[in-house]
Motif scaffolding. Structure first.
Motif, PDB file in Angstrom:
ATOM      1  N   LEU A 248     -23.940 -11.563   8.576  1.00 15.35           N
ATOM      2  CA  LEU A 248     -22.537 -11.234   8.327  1.00 15.35           C
ATOM      3  C   LEU A 248     -22.327 -10.826   6.869  1.00 15.35           C
ATOM      4  CD1 LEU A 248     -20.597 -13.945  10.386  1.00 15.35           C
ATOM      5  CD2 LEU A 248     -20.886 -11.512  10.918  1.00 15.35           C
ATOM      6  N   ALA A 249     -23.061 -11.462   5.956  1.00 10.78           N
ATOM      7  CA  ALA A 249     -22.983 -11.068   4.547  1.00 10.78           C
ATOM      8  C   ALA A 249     -23.495  -9.639   4.367  1.00 10.78           C
ATOM      9  CB  ALA A 249     -23.785 -12.036   3.678  1.00 10.78           C
ATOM     10  N   CYS A 250     -24.539  -9.284   5.119  1.00 10.61           N
ATOM     11  CA  CYS A 250     -25.046  -7.901   5.091  1.00 10.61           C
ATOM     12  C   CYS A 250     -23.971  -6.934   5.585  1.00 10.61           C
ATOM     13  CB  CYS A 250     -26.298  -7.767   5.956  1.00 10.61           C
ATOM     14  SG  CYS A 250     -27.793  -8.521   5.264  1.00 10.61           S
ATOM     15  N   PHE A 251     -23.246  -7.338   6.631  1.00  9.72           N
ATOM     16  CA  PHE A 251     -22.179  -6.471   7.150  1.00  9.72           C
ATOM     17  C   PHE A 251     -21.101  -6.252   6.091  1.00  9.72           C
ATOM     18  CE2 PHE A 251     -17.868  -6.287   8.882  1.00  9.72           C
ATOM     19  CZ  PHE A 251     -17.930  -5.072   9.545  1.00  9.72           C
ATOM     20  N   VAL A 252     -20.685  -7.315   5.418  1.00  9.52           N
ATOM     21  CA  VAL A 252     -19.668  -7.192   4.377  1.00  9.52           C
ATOM     22  C   VAL A 252     -20.150  -6.232   3.288  1.00  9.52           C
ATOM     23  CG1 VAL A 252     -18.439  -8.427   2.544  1.00  9.52           C
ATOM     24  CG2 VAL A 252     -18.636  -9.447   4.822  1.00  9.52           C
ATOM     25  N   ALA A 253     -21.410  -6.395   2.885  1.00 10.65           N
ATOM     26  CA  ALA A 253     -21.952  -5.536   1.831  1.00 10.65           C
ATOM     27  C   ALA A 253     -22.041  -4.078   2.286  1.00 10.65           C
ATOM     28  CB  ALA A 253     -23.335  -6.042   1.413  1.00 10.65           C
ATOM     29  N   LEU A 254     -22.513  -3.847   3.505  1.00 13.32           N
ATOM     30  CA  LEU A 254     -22.641  -2.484   4.024  1.00 13.32           C
ATOM     31  C   LEU A 254     -21.278  -1.812   4.176  1.00 13.32           C
ATOM     32  CD1 LEU A 254     -25.375  -2.953   6.774  1.00 13.32           C
ATOM     33  CD2 LEU A 254     -25.595  -1.561   4.711  1.00 13.32           C
ATOM     34  N   SER A 255     -20.311  -2.545   4.731  1.00 11.83           N
ATOM     35  CA  SER A 255     -18.983  -1.979   4.939  1.00 11.83           C
ATOM     36  C   SER A 255     -18.300  -1.675   3.609  1.00 11.83           C
ATOM     37  CB  SER A 255     -18.132  -2.952   5.764  1.00 11.83           C
ATOM     38  OG  SER A 255     -16.888  -2.381   6.082  1.00 11.83           O
ATOM     39  N   VAL A 295     -14.990 -11.746   6.359  1.00  8.28           N
ATOM     40  CA  VAL A 295     -15.607 -10.866   7.354  1.00  8.28           C
ATOM     41  C   VAL A 295     -14.537 -10.191   8.198  1.00  8.28           C
ATOM     42  CG1 VAL A 295     -17.088 -10.792   9.401  1.00  8.28           C
ATOM     43  CG2 VAL A 295     -17.763 -12.176   7.428  1.00  8.28           C
ATOM     44  N   ARG A 296     -13.516 -10.934   8.607  1.00 10.25           N
ATOM     45  CA  ARG A 296     -12.477 -10.369   9.473  1.00 10.25           C
ATOM     46  C   ARG A 296     -11.699  -9.249   8.775  1.00 10.25           C
ATOM     47  NH1 ARG A 296     -11.408 -12.700  14.226  1.00 10.25           N
ATOM     48  NH2 ARG A 296     -12.300 -14.759  14.696  1.00 10.25           N
ATOM     49  N   ILE A 297     -11.315  -9.451   7.514  1.00  4.28           N
ATOM     50  CA  ILE A 297     -10.556  -8.407   6.831  1.00  4.28           C
ATOM     51  C   ILE A 297     -11.463  -7.220   6.500  1.00  4.28           C
ATOM     52  CG2 ILE A 297     -10.852  -9.357   4.512  1.00  4.28           C
ATOM     53  CD1 ILE A 297      -7.740  -7.550   5.971  1.00  4.28           C
ATOM     54  N   THR A 298     -12.730  -7.484   6.242  1.00  7.40           N
ATOM     55  CA  THR A 298     -13.682  -6.383   6.012  1.00  7.40           C
ATOM     56  C   THR A 298     -13.839  -5.541   7.271  1.00  7.40           C
ATOM     57  OG1 THR A 298     -14.895  -7.722   4.392  1.00  7.40           O
ATOM     58  CG2 THR A 298     -16.018  -5.803   5.282  1.00  7.40           C
ATOM     59  N   GLN A 299     -13.920  -6.222   8.425  1.00 12.29           N
ATOM     60  CA  GLN A 299     -14.034  -5.504   9.690  1.00 12.29           C
ATOM     61  C   GLN A 299     -12.768  -4.675   9.950  1.00 12.29           C
ATOM     62  OE1 GLN A 299     -12.326  -6.429  12.896  1.00 12.29           O
ATOM     63  NE2 GLN A 299     -13.253  -4.597  13.810  1.00 12.29           N
ATOM     64  N   LEU A 300     -11.616  -5.204   9.575  1.00 11.44           N
ATOM     65  CA  LEU A 300     -10.372  -4.460   9.738  1.00 11.44           C
ATOM     66  C   LEU A 300     -10.350  -3.211   8.853  1.00 11.44           C
ATOM     67  CD1 LEU A 300      -7.332  -6.905  10.049  1.00 11.44           C
ATOM     68  CD2 LEU A 300      -7.880  -4.947  11.495  1.00 11.44           C
ATOM     69  N   ILE A 301     -10.836  -3.347   7.621  1.00 13.75           N
ATOM     70  CA  ILE A 301     -10.880  -2.193   6.716  1.00 13.75           C
ATOM     71  C   ILE A 301     -11.831  -1.137   7.258  1.00 13.75           C
ATOM     72  CG2 ILE A 301     -11.597  -1.433   4.408  1.00 13.75           C
ATOM     73  CD1 ILE A 301     -10.450  -4.047   3.325  1.00 13.75           C
ATOM     74  N   GLN A 302     -12.924  -1.578   7.872  1.00 12.91           N
ATOM     75  CA  GLN A 302     -13.825  -0.608   8.500  1.00 12.91           C
ATOM     76  C   GLN A 302     -13.120   0.112   9.647  1.00 12.91           C
ATOM     77  OE1 GLN A 302     -17.402  -1.476  11.182  1.00 12.91           O
ATOM     78  NE2 GLN A 302     -18.436  -1.048   9.245  1.00 12.91           N
ATOM     79  N   GLU A 303     -12.330  -0.624  10.429  1.00  8.19           N
ATOM     80  CA  GLU A 303     -11.568  -0.005  11.516  1.00  8.19           C
ATOM     81  C   GLU A 303     -10.532   0.977  10.970  1.00  8.19           C
ATOM     82  OE1 GLU A 303      -8.656  -1.250  15.278  1.00  8.19           O
ATOM     83  OE2 GLU A 303      -9.843  -2.801  14.245  1.00  8.19           O
ATOM     84  N   ILE A 304      -9.884   0.614   9.862  1.00 10.23           N
ATOM     85  CA  ILE A 304      -8.926   1.518   9.221  1.00 10.23           C
ATOM     86  C   ILE A 304      -9.625   2.798   8.786  1.00 10.23           C
ATOM     87  CG2 ILE A 304      -7.486   1.822   7.150  1.00 10.23           C
ATOM     88  CD1 ILE A 304      -6.940  -1.261   7.352  1.00 10.23           C
ATOM     89  N   SER A 305     -10.781   2.633   8.177  1.00 11.48           N
ATOM     90  CA  SER A 305     -11.556   3.787   7.722  1.00 11.48           C
ATOM     91  C   SER A 305     -11.935   4.701   8.877  1.00 11.48           C
ATOM     92  CB  SER A 305     -12.816   3.310   6.992  1.00 11.48           C
ATOM     93  OG  SER A 305     -13.644   4.393   6.646  1.00 11.48           O
ATOM     94  N   ASN A 306     -12.371   4.099   9.983  1.00  9.18           N
ATOM     95  CA  ASN A 306     -12.759   4.906  11.147  1.00  9.18           C
ATOM     96  C   ASN A 306     -11.557   5.610  11.779  1.00  9.18           C
ATOM     97  OD1 ASN A 306     -15.408   4.065  10.791  1.00  9.18           O
ATOM     98  ND2 ASN A 306     -15.246   2.390  12.272  1.00  9.18           N
ATOM     99  N   LEU A 352      -7.771 -13.575  -0.890  1.00 11.69           N
ATOM    100  CA  LEU A 352      -7.429 -13.037   0.418  1.00 11.69           C
ATOM    101  C   LEU A 352      -6.139 -12.226   0.365  1.00 11.69           C
ATOM    102  CD1 LEU A 352      -8.324 -15.976   2.857  1.00 11.69           C
ATOM    103  CD2 LEU A 352      -9.637 -13.903   2.363  1.00 11.69           C
ATOM    104  N   LYS A 353      -5.211 -12.632  -0.498  1.00 14.83           N
ATOM    105  CA  LYS A 353      -3.980 -11.853  -0.647  1.00 14.83           C
ATOM    106  C   LYS A 353      -4.295 -10.466  -1.217  1.00 14.83           C
ATOM    107  CE  LYS A 353      -0.857 -15.805  -1.274  1.00 14.83           C
ATOM    108  NZ  LYS A 353       0.031 -16.537  -2.216  1.00 14.83           N
ATOM    109  N   VAL A 354      -5.164 -10.435  -2.202  1.00 15.14           N
ATOM    110  CA  VAL A 354      -5.575  -9.138  -2.756  1.00 15.14           C
ATOM    111  C   VAL A 354      -6.205  -8.289  -1.658  1.00 15.14           C
ATOM    112  CG1 VAL A 354      -7.247  -8.012  -4.287  1.00 15.14           C
ATOM    113  CG2 VAL A 354      -5.836  -9.881  -5.152  1.00 15.14           C
ATOM    114  N   TRP A 355      -7.061  -8.916  -0.858  1.00 12.56           N
ATOM    115  CA  TRP A 355      -7.764  -8.182   0.197  1.00 12.56           C
ATOM    116  C   TRP A 355      -6.768  -7.593   1.212  1.00 12.56           C
ATOM    117  CZ3 TRP A 355     -12.328  -7.870  -1.842  1.00 12.56           C
ATOM    118  CH2 TRP A 355     -13.365  -7.260  -1.129  1.00 12.56           C
ATOM    119  N   ARG A 356      -5.713  -8.344   1.507  1.00 11.55           N
ATOM    120  CA  ARG A 356      -4.699  -7.835   2.456  1.00 11.55           C
ATOM    121  C   ARG A 356      -4.030  -6.583   1.897  1.00 11.55           C
ATOM    122  NH1 ARG A 356       0.966 -10.814   4.351  1.00 11.55           N
ATOM    123  NH2 ARG A 356       1.636  -9.155   5.780  1.00 11.55           N
ATOM    124  N   HIS A 357      -3.657  -6.620   0.625  1.00 15.20           N
ATOM    125  CA  HIS A 357      -2.998  -5.459   0.027  1.00 15.20           C
ATOM    126  C   HIS A 357      -3.954  -4.276  -0.099  1.00 15.20           C
ATOM    127  CE1 HIS A 357       0.803  -7.439  -0.720  1.00 15.20           C
ATOM    128  NE2 HIS A 357       0.193  -8.450  -1.325  1.00 15.20           N
TER     129      HIS A 357
END
Length: 541
Positions: A248-255, A295-306, A352-357
């Protein structure tokens, strides 16, 4: 000229007659004809002695080679491994004594390891020295400032350089693969550093190397198969919590790497990522709760990007199209849903607040996209990359776009405001690879919207005034944050400190830009309407 007593070396070697009586300069006829140096051959005894010495040297070399080969072959793989571990620990101990290592290990657990919990280390120093010396070296070299390490700046730089050299030798030179090496690579990437002699490996390449090794070890699930040469090197327990946490850490780094470079991600979110996430949430350690939210917010940002094609630079998504806002509304609701399910224990997390914005800024970024400027939103976020000549100029702005323009400014301000209020110790503990650049990205987007909104004649200026951007206040807050960080890292040993140190460009850039606007307004007063955008661009450049 008298005849020489002995033949020359060349004639002696060919065993032919050597005649020097007819040649000039004392050279025999053959050497003179072939333009060779004519030297009298050594006496027989001397020649034999030379051959004897050469043979002796040859025998000694063979004996030494045989002895080295026998010694190496007598070492078992375990002995060789212990030898490498001893070399790593010897290097580390000579620069940071074990007593100091223990304190730094505890500091990592309470600061960097707690703020960004992607790696778990045992608290017992002896245990990690015996099991994972390279990971220990990577943690101590990268996650602590030079001041905290308590070493000279030259020693700090040596630690960073040698850690990367050791990783390169283990992975490239010896072809090693292990969970420890994946984790050591992730540490080196997340808390990436440069030295006075240059950067030690690109963090983007290090991330890819870590992910490839994780796949080869078999910890990435069945859908991602290892390379043929690594088939027999798989991890003994690929579904352990530690292995799943590492993947999962690899996923965060890759995304993060994908959205930063604006290149499509090499590993998309899949069912095994979801399985790992649920396992950590149900069976993991307390700190895994925070990791799972990252991981969840990173996955969301990847979805936004896609969904908005942020990493497909040749594909244009129109920010002034109603259909675009159908997608935006769905993505915004997903970010709000994520924020609503964050556990109460993490409700006050500034990170996490920064990540949301940041996620919201990515959603609204399309309002400043054109078919040709999307590449400018890739790192590095420096003034030279601001698309001052390339921004949207819609004749009519639809209502959703008007709201989106206000929303993107609000979210950019929120990131800078929250970051400025954060404890500088926490800020330095967060990874320089992904958290710090996101804060600077929000500043970059804010300035980009400012350029579009203040361009003479552009319709964006009808909904956003220059004062709504609060650039002076943002500059003041960033200057205060930089000063706080530099008080903890005065030698700029961490990349986070260096990145914020250069945000001083904002103040000078805005001063120059405001001066250009004033000159333009003066021209308008003197010469009348100059709303043509080309005139303004000519003034700016």
């Amino acid at each position: 000229m008298g005849k020489r007593n002995r033949a020359c070396e060349e004639c002696h070697r060919l065993k032919i007659k050597c005649d020097v009586t007819t040649a000039s300069g004392g050279a025999c006829e053959r050497c003179s004809r072939n333009n060779l140096e004519c030297i009298a051959a050594a006496p027989r005894f001397q020649r034999d002695r030379i051959k004897e010495l050469e043979a002796h040297v040859h025998d000694l070399r063979n004996a030494l080679r045989s002895q080295t080969s026998a010694t190496t072959s007598s070492l078992s793989p375990v002995s060789l491994l212990e030898s490498h571990k001893y070399g790593v620990l010897s290097f580390l101990d000579a620069r940071i004594p074990p007593s100091k290592q223990h304190g730094l290990l505890r500091l990592f657990a309470h600061q960097a390891g707690a703020a960004w919990p992607v790696i778990r280390l045992p608290m017992q120093l002896d245990q990690i020295r015996a099991q994972s010396p390279i990971l220990l070296l990577s943690v101590l070299a990268y996650t602590a400032t030079q001041e905290v390490q308590g070493v000279e700046l030259e020693v700090h730089d040596e630690l960073v350089r040698e850690t990367m050299h050791i990783l390169g030798d283990e992975i490239i030179g010896r072809g090693q693969r292990s969970l420890e090496l994946v984790q050591a690579l992730l540490v080196a990437a997340f808390w990436n550093k440069t030295t006075r002699k240059g950067q030690q490996g690109s963090c983007y390449q290090i991330v890819q190397l870590a992910a490839d090794m994780a796949i080869d070890l078999g910890i990435a699930g069945l859908s991602l198969q290892p390379s043929p040469v690594a088939y027999f090197c798989q991890h003994e327990n690929p579904t352990s919590l530690d292995a799943q946490r590492t993947w999962l850490a690899c996923f965060v780094a890759l995304s993060t790497s994908s959205i930063s470079t604006r290149r499509p991600s090499t590993v998309s979110w899949n069912a095994y990522h979801q399985e790992c996430l649920l396992n950590l949430e149900s069976r993991g350690e307390p700190s895994d709760i925070l990791l799972c939210q990252i991981v969840r917010i990173t996955q969301l940002i990847q979805e936004i990007s896609n969904s908005l094609r942020l990493c497909q630079l040749a594909t244009f998504v129109d920010g002034n199209d109603y259909s675009t806002y159908t997608i935006i509304e769905t993505l915004r609701n997903k970010v709000d849903s994520w924020a609503a399910q964050v556990p109460p224990s993490l409700g006050s997390s500034q990170m996490l607040k920064v990540w949301r914005h940041i996620a919201m800024i990515h959603i609204y970024e399309v309002v400043v996209h054109t078919p040709t400027n999307k590449a400018s939103f890739a790192a590095p976020f420096i003034p030279g990359r601001i698309a001052v000549k390339d921004f949207p100029t819609p004749a009519n702005v639809i209502p959703p776009l008007q709201a989106a323009l206000e929303a993107i400014i609000q979210n950019c301000h929120a990131v800078i405001d929250i970051a400025a209020e954060m404890d500088p110790v926490l800020f330095l503990s967060l990874p320089a690879f992904c958290f710090t650049p996101n804060v600077i990205y929000s500043l970059f987007v804010l300035v980009t919207v400012l350029v579009a909104a203040t361009a003479p004649g552009n319709t964006y200026g009808q909904y956003l005034t220059k004062n709504s951007f609060r650039i002076e206040q943002c500059s003041l807050k960033l200057r205060g944050l930089t000063a706080s960080i530099m008080s903890l890292d005065p030698t700029l040993s961490c990349y986070t400190t260096r990145m914020f140190d250069v945000t001083g460009w904002l103040e000078q850039w805005y001063t120059d830009y405001a001066g250009i606007l004033r000159r333009y307004e003066t021209e308008v007063v003197i010469h009348g309407d100059l709303s043509d955008r080309g005139t303004f661009k000519g003034v700016y450049h």
